[in-house]
Motif scaffolding. Structure first.
Motif, mmCIF file in Angstrom:
data_model
loop_
_atom_site.group_PDB
_atom_site.id
_atom_site.type_symbol
_atom_site.label_atom_id
_atom_site.label_comp_id
_atom_site.label_asym_id
_atom_site.label_seq_id
_atom_site.Cartn_x
_atom_site.Cartn_y
_atom_site.Cartn_z
ATOM 1 N N ALA B 139 0.836 -1.206 0.000
ATOM 2 C CA ALA B 139 0.000 0.000 0.000
ATOM 3 C C ALA B 139 0.873 1.259 0.000
ATOM 4 O O ALA B 139 0.601 2.218 -0.735
ATOM 5 N N ARG B 140 1.922 1.225 0.799
ATOM 6 C CA ARG B 140 2.810 2.394 0.857
ATOM 7 C C ARG B 140 3.403 2.690 -0.515
ATOM 8 O O ARG B 140 3.448 3.847 -0.957
ATOM 9 N N GLU B 141 3.826 1.642 -1.189
ATOM 10 C CA GLU B 141 4.461 1.808 -2.492
ATOM 11 C C GLU B 141 3.451 2.254 -3.553
ATOM 12 O O GLU B 141 3.686 3.202 -4.309
ATOM 13 N N LEU B 142 2.285 1.585 -3.571
ATOM 14 C CA LEU B 142 1.295 1.877 -4.605
ATOM 15 C C LEU B 142 0.758 3.302 -4.497
ATOM 16 O O LEU B 142 0.491 3.955 -5.506
ATOM 17 N N TYR B 143 0.564 3.757 -3.259
ATOM 18 C CA TYR B 143 -0.087 5.065 -3.072
ATOM 19 C C TYR B 143 0.890 6.174 -2.692
ATOM 20 O O TYR B 143 0.471 7.314 -2.528
ATOM 21 N N GLY B 144 2.158 5.817 -2.482
ATOM 22 C CA GLY B 144 3.104 6.843 -2.066
ATOM 23 C C GLY B 144 2.839 7.352 -0.662
ATOM 24 O O GLY B 144 2.953 8.558 -0.395
ATOM 25 N N VAL B 145 2.512 6.436 0.234
ATOM 26 C CA VAL B 145 2.278 6.837 1.631
ATOM 27 C C VAL B 145 3.609 7.278 2.230
ATOM 28 O O VAL B 145 4.578 6.515 2.221
ATOM 29 N N PRO B 146 3.694 8.500 2.730
ATOM 30 C CA PRO B 146 5.003 9.005 3.175
ATOM 31 C C PRO B 146 5.445 8.405 4.513
ATOM 32 O O PRO B 146 4.638 7.863 5.269
ATOM 33 N N ALA B 147 6.744 8.510 4.782
ATOM 34 C CA ALA B 147 7.281 8.132 6.088
ATOM 35 C C ALA B 147 6.543 8.922 7.166
ATOM 36 O O ALA B 147 6.122 10.063 6.940
ATOM 37 N N GLY B 148 6.370 8.302 8.325
ATOM 38 C CA GLY B 148 5.654 8.975 9.403
ATOM 39 C C GLY B 148 4.173 8.646 9.427
ATOM 40 O O GLY B 148 3.465 9.041 10.349
ATOM 41 N N PHE B 149 3.714 7.943 8.401
ATOM 42 C CA PHE B 149 2.329 7.453 8.358
ATOM 43 C C PHE B 149 2.373 5.931 8.264
ATOM 44 O O PHE B 149 3.181 5.391 7.491
ATOM 45 N N ASP B 150 1.522 5.243 8.996
ATOM 46 C CA ASP B 150 1.418 3.781 8.902
ATOM 47 C C ASP B 150 0.044 3.381 8.364
ATOM 48 O O ASP B 150 -0.982 3.895 8.841
ATOM 49 N N VAL B 151 0.053 2.486 7.400
ATOM 50 C CA VAL B 151 -1.200 1.888 6.927
ATOM 51 C C VAL B 151 -1.570 0.806 7.942
ATOM 52 O O VAL B 151 -0.805 -0.136 8.159
ATOM 53 N N VAL B 152 -2.716 0.950 8.577
ATOM 54 C CA VAL B 152 -3.048 0.143 9.759
ATOM 55 C C VAL B 152 -4.145 -0.870 9.475
ATOM 56 O O VAL B 152 -4.079 -2.005 9.940
ATOM 57 N N THR B 153 -5.165 -0.458 8.753
ATOM 58 C CA THR B 153 -6.348 -1.301 8.558
ATOM 59 C C THR B 153 -6.860 -1.184 7.121
ATOM 60 O O THR B 153 -6.490 -0.270 6.383
ATOM 61 N N ALA B 154 -7.730 -2.122 6.775
ATOM 62 C CA ALA B 154 -8.571 -1.953 5.592
ATOM 63 C C ALA B 154 -10.018 -2.050 6.052
ATOM 64 O O ALA B 154 -10.317 -2.627 7.109
ATOM 65 N N LEU B 155 -10.918 -1.436 5.289
ATOM 66 C CA LEU B 155 -12.340 -1.461 5.598
ATOM 67 C C LEU B 155 -13.098 -1.854 4.333
ATOM 68 O O LEU B 155 -12.906 -1.237 3.275
ATOM 69 N N ALA B 156 -13.925 -2.881 4.442
ATOM 70 C CA ALA B 156 -14.867 -3.227 3.379
ATOM 71 C C ALA B 156 -16.229 -2.687 3.804
ATOM 72 O O ALA B 156 -16.661 -2.900 4.942
ATOM 73 N N ILE B 157 -16.888 -1.964 2.900
ATOM 74 C CA ILE B 157 -18.109 -1.240 3.246
ATOM 75 C C ILE B 157 -19.176 -1.515 2.205
ATOM 76 O O ILE B 157 -18.905 -1.448 0.999
ATOM 77 N N GLY B 158 -20.393 -1.813 2.652
ATOM 78 C CA GLY B 158 -21.492 -2.016 1.716
ATOM 79 C C GLY B 158 -22.708 -2.575 2.421
ATOM 80 O O GLY B 158 -22.818 -2.491 3.652
ATOM 81 N N TYR B 159 -23.633 -3.126 1.635
ATOM 82 C CA TYR B 159 -24.824 -3.769 2.183
ATOM 83 C C TYR B 159 -24.541 -5.244 2.381
ATOM 84 O O TYR B 159 -24.011 -5.910 1.473
ATOM 85 N N ALA B 160 -24.864 -5.753 3.551
ATOM 86 C CA ALA B 160 -24.627 -7.165 3.837
ATOM 87 C C ALA B 160 -25.507 -8.024 2.941
ATOM 88 O O ALA B 160 -26.685 -7.726 2.730
ATOM 89 N N ALA B 161 -24.932 -9.096 2.422
ATOM 90 C CA ALA B 161 -25.705 -10.044 1.614
ATOM 91 C C ALA B 161 -26.486 -10.964 2.540
ATOM 92 O O ALA B 161 -26.059 -11.243 3.660
ATOM 93 N N PRO B 162 -27.664 -11.453 2.086
ATOM 94 C CA PRO B 162 -28.337 -12.493 2.868
ATOM 95 C C PRO B 162 -27.419 -13.707 2.966
ATOM 96 O O PRO B 162 -26.862 -14.144 1.953
ATOM 97 N N ALA B 163 -27.258 -14.234 4.182
ATOM 98 C CA ALA B 163 -26.304 -15.338 4.367
ATOM 99 C C ALA B 163 -26.653 -16.528 3.487
ATOM 100 O O ALA B 163 -25.760 -17.237 3.014
ATOM 101 N N GLU B 164 -27.962 -16.746 3.245
ATOM 102 C CA GLU B 164 -28.353 -17.921 2.449
ATOM 103 C C GLU B 164 -27.894 -17.803 0.990
ATOM 104 O O GLU B 164 -27.872 -18.799 0.270
ATOM 105 N N ASP B 165 -27.522 -16.595 0.555
ATOM 106 C CA ASP B 165 -26.999 -16.436 -0.801
ATOM 107 C C ASP B 165 -25.510 -16.761 -0.888
ATOM 108 O O ASP B 165 -24.946 -16.783 -1.983
ATOM 109 N N LEU B 166 -24.865 -16.973 0.246
ATOM 110 C CA LEU B 166 -23.416 -17.163 0.263
ATOM 111 C C LEU B 166 -23.063 -18.636 0.201
ATOM 112 O O LEU B 166 -23.815 -19.493 0.674
ATOM 113 N N ALA B 167 -21.888 -18.922 -0.357
ATOM 114 C CA ALA B 167 -21.355 -20.287 -0.350
ATOM 115 C C ALA B 167 -20.538 -20.472 0.936
ATOM 116 O O ALA B 167 -20.061 -19.503 1.522
#
Lengths: 202, 202
Positions: B139-167
């Motif tokens: 992530a640091r390389e792809l986005y040019g995140v500068p020194a002094g900043f740490d990439v800590v987490t990722a977040l997936a955001i959206g509407y939850a699917a009905p569980a019965e639709d999942l494998a």
């Protein structure tokens, strides 16, 4: 006293109404409200459901315990936080319980828990003022906090006092408007520093 | 799909209804909702109002950017998080902007911001699944995140699917009940490990 955020995009009332007062009035907090605050913290998300958060809490009714917890704050914070009816310390377990590997998001996840606590507080007309100005070594010694846990924050919790009842400089602090960096300076897309296009008006 | 917490003490609906799905349905998220999520993060508390959080965001409509951000997740997370319409990285500035001193609560305060984002998401019928399983160096390389900043987490955001639709195994994961340690194992008074008396029924 209500001190709303001035958001550029509408946000939920429980987000907009939260702020961190320096002045608390003396009203005690009902036991069921105290329970709800920590119960809300309990249901936060955490990496591998580790729940790395711990809290040490003192209520003003128990004067000796309250003074003990207050003594773990820096003098600057002690001067105002003692007016709150509830004080707490936020503690993080640094390694995973299941395999003792370092938990890189231990403090992050304590933040998620304390954030939940603050939302629940707002919903109940309460306010929370979190502090980093603490004496972690003193807290560790007084409470026997074991190795592998860090005392990270303190929280003052209660009902905000009307600012006009406060003496300077607390009065000025609580009357000051809330301010935040523009959103485009914090949320990027494509490259570091490029304001996310999805946030700009079309 | 609604997957409530089972709290021992009543908590606000926005706390009880939050959970972290593995399955998202394909519906896109309206621009005003995306704005509100990050606006909510913006108004979190932080030590010295540093606002140490930064986010890098990608929406699925922009396929190239979405794939780029997805590639910053570990393979295990990549396998499910790509179904979310929005992905983001959570980044923390490690030192204070005003004096370059270390900010001991930088990650904690990123947690407060992402917690606010999750509350706003819940209020809008959306779900957030936060991850530590990321490739920070990529992530640091792809986005040019500068020194002094740490990439800590990722977040997936959206509407939850009905569980019965999942494998399987996502289906089983999303159907599993939520669980937490008892409150008395996390909230102490007087000494480490002593369940706080204020939380026990009188």
């Amino acid at each position: 006293m209500i001190k709303h955020a001035t958001p550029d995009h509408p946000v939920h009332d429980l987000i907009a109404r939260r702020w961190s007062p320096y002045g608390f009035d003396g009203r005690p907090v009902a036991r069921e409200d105290v329970c709800a605050l920590f119960e809300a913290a309990r249901w936060a998300a955490s990496s591998f459901n580790e729940q790395p958060w711990r809290y040490i809490v003192a209520v003003r009714e128990d004067a000796a315990e309250f003074e003990r917890l207050l003594s773990c704050l820096t003098p600057g914070n002690r001067s105002w936080a003692g007016s709150a009816p509830i004080l707490a310390l936020g503690v993080a377990r640094l390694n995973f319980a299941r395999n003792d590997a370092p938990n890189a998001v231990a403090l992050h996840d304590l933040g998620l828990a304390s954030g939940n606590l603050s939302v629940e507080a707002t919903a109940r007309g309460l306010h929370v003022h979190q502090m980093r100005g603490i004496l972690p070594d003193r807290a560790r010694e007084l409470y026997g906090v074991p190795a592998g846990f860090d005392v990270v924050t303190a929280l003052a919790i209660g009902y905000a006092a009307p600012a006009e009842d406060l003496a300077p400089p607390l009065r000025e602090r609580d009357l000051a408007p809330r301010s935040r960096r523009p959103l485009g300076e914090s949320v990027f897309s494509g490259a570091w520093g490029e304001a996310a296009g999805v946030l700009s008006s079309s």
